[in-house]
Design an enzyme around this catalytic site. Structure first.
Site, mmCIF file in Angstrom:
data_model
loop_
_atom_site.group_PDB
_atom_site.id
_atom_site.type_symbol
_atom_site.label_atom_id
_atom_site.label_comp_id
_atom_site.label_asym_id
_atom_site.label_seq_id
_atom_site.Cartn_x
_atom_site.Cartn_y
_atom_site.Cartn_z
ATOM 1 N N ASP A 153 -39.834 -43.859 79.813
ATOM 2 C CA ASP A 153 -39.174 -45.172 79.795
ATOM 3 C C ASP A 153 -39.169 -45.848 78.430
ATOM 4 O OD1 ASP A 153 -38.305 -45.254 82.448
ATOM 5 O OD2 ASP A 153 -40.156 -46.178 83.174
ATOM 6 N N LEU A 164 -33.065 -38.932 84.103
ATOM 7 C CA LEU A 164 -33.845 -39.766 85.013
ATOM 8 C C LEU A 164 -34.665 -38.886 85.938
ATOM 9 C CD1 LEU A 164 -34.322 -42.765 85.727
ATOM 10 C CD2 LEU A 164 -32.699 -42.468 87.616
ATOM 11 N N GLU A 165 -35.971 -39.085 85.915
ATOM 12 C CA GLU A 165 -36.849 -38.473 86.906
ATOM 13 C C GLU A 165 -36.822 -39.337 88.157
ATOM 14 O OE1 GLU A 165 -41.572 -38.355 87.664
ATOM 15 O OE2 GLU A 165 -40.949 -37.575 85.707
#
Length: 365
Positions: A129, A141-142
């Site tokens: 992030d 994006l995880e």
């Protein structure tokens, strides 16, 4: 008035696309740019991976995916992401940031209220992030749904990104001065320490029945993240009520939606963020979704009395929360300039003037 250091407002974010610092593979959605952030959109593929990972300074995310992926999920027509699984999704937006500009990401409010754990990853990242100044490359994006399985598709928006130049955080002295002028939290004696202003929990309850919150159910149907008011509350949530003791025992690894005791105010020239609370004061985590845009709780934007909805999860052991207990802190940052549209005045503002409120996916009953 424009500052040298601060968070970029909506007009400046729009200018990033014009300059090529922000690039997207598809035209922007009409409400994708928020007063102080940009919603990020999922691309067409999700990679199911064995485990979460950090690329590290010598590796690209794509190289790690080649080694760790189990299978690829096509998101073009929508697909279910299962609880307890980890997915990596290339995003539709990519960056070529100027050398003086950095960024940070957070789950959107609706994402946090569904207990979907998300983190943005960049190539050669050493932190989730956090996008370093001058970064040029793709964004990933995880995603790991924790409580409910979810349906997502290409273009779904689960995370948001903020851009900043320099150091914009208010000091404790500046925070106290701003609170004296603008009343940042509705508290007679604000607790300011660690660079933030404290929020406490409301366990007195609201309404005739004393509703204090909700606990997520297990083994539910799927939630479509793009479907507003499409699901019944009681199919997914167990309401919790005050029982006269003004406390709540958090069961380990259960997910709760609760609300702050104080109303929150973010003046137009500032942005706020909920910071992770110190684990030394309690084995629980509050608020996955941390961004509060300029105008949240602002009277002239229709938000007088807006409270912070808190996503709470206890870890390892049961933990007793008591009414008025501090559960989080808000840090405030300067905006570079005033946004053209404040939170609550735009089409994407779902939680202005809120009290205890579930995500927009659930219809009132």
């Amino acid at each position: 008035m424009t500052r040298d250091n601060g968070i970029l407002a909506d007009g400046a974010i729009e200018a990033l696309f014009a300059s090529g610092a922000l690039i997207s593979e598809a035209p922007l959605d009409p409400d994708q740019i928020q007063p102080a952030s940009l919603d990020l959109r999922l691309g067409a593929k999700a990679f199911r991976v064995r485990a979460s990972f950090m690329p590290g300074p010598a590796h690209l995310v794509a190289d790690k995916l080649d080694r760790l992926k189990l299978h690829v999920v096509d998101l073009t027509e929508g697909a279910v992401l299962e609880t307890g699984c980890v997915y990596i999704v290339p995003l539709m937006e990519r960056l070529t940031l100027p050398a003086v500009m950095s960024a940070s990401a957070n789950p959107k409010s609706s994402t946090g209220r569904l207990d979907i754990f998300t983190r943005v990853i960049t190539d050669r990242a050493q932190e989730f992030d956090k996008i370093p100044a001058g970064y040029s490359g793709p964004l990933y994006l995880e995603i790991s749904p924790r409580t409910f399985p979810v349906i997502v598709r290409r273009g779904s928006r689960l995370s948001q990104i903020r851009f900043r130049i320099g150091q914009a955080l208010l000091s404790e002295g500046e925070l106290l001065d701003l609170h004296a002028r603008e009343t940042l939290v509705a508290s007679e004696a604000p607790n300011v320490s660690g660079g933030g202003i404290a929020l406490s929990i409301d366990l007195k309850g609201t309404g005739a029945d004393g509703l204090i919150g909700y606990r997520g159910k297990h083994h539910t149907a799927v939630v479509d993240v793009d479907k507003k008011a499409g699901h019944g509350i009681y199919d997914f949530w167990e309401p919790l009520y005050a029982r006269g003791s003004d406390e709540l025992i958090l069961d380990p690894d259960e997910f709760y939606i609760l609300v702050s005791r104080e109303a929150v105010h973010v003046p137009p020239l500032y942005a706020a963020e909920m910071t992770p609370f110190d684990p030394l004061v309690g084995e629980f985590r509050v608020h996955y979704a941390g961004f509060f845009d300029p105008g949240f709780g602002h009277e002239h934007a229709g938000g007088r009395g807006s409270r912070a909805v808190l996503e709470v999860r206890s870890h390892e052991v049961p933990f007793i929360l008591e009414h008025g207990q501090i559960v989080g802190r808000l840090v405030y940052e300067h905006m570079l300039d005033r946004p053209r549209s404040l939170y609550g005045l735009g089409a994407g503002s779902n939680y202005q003037a809120q009290g205890l409120k579930l995500s927009k996916h659930f219809r009132p009953e």
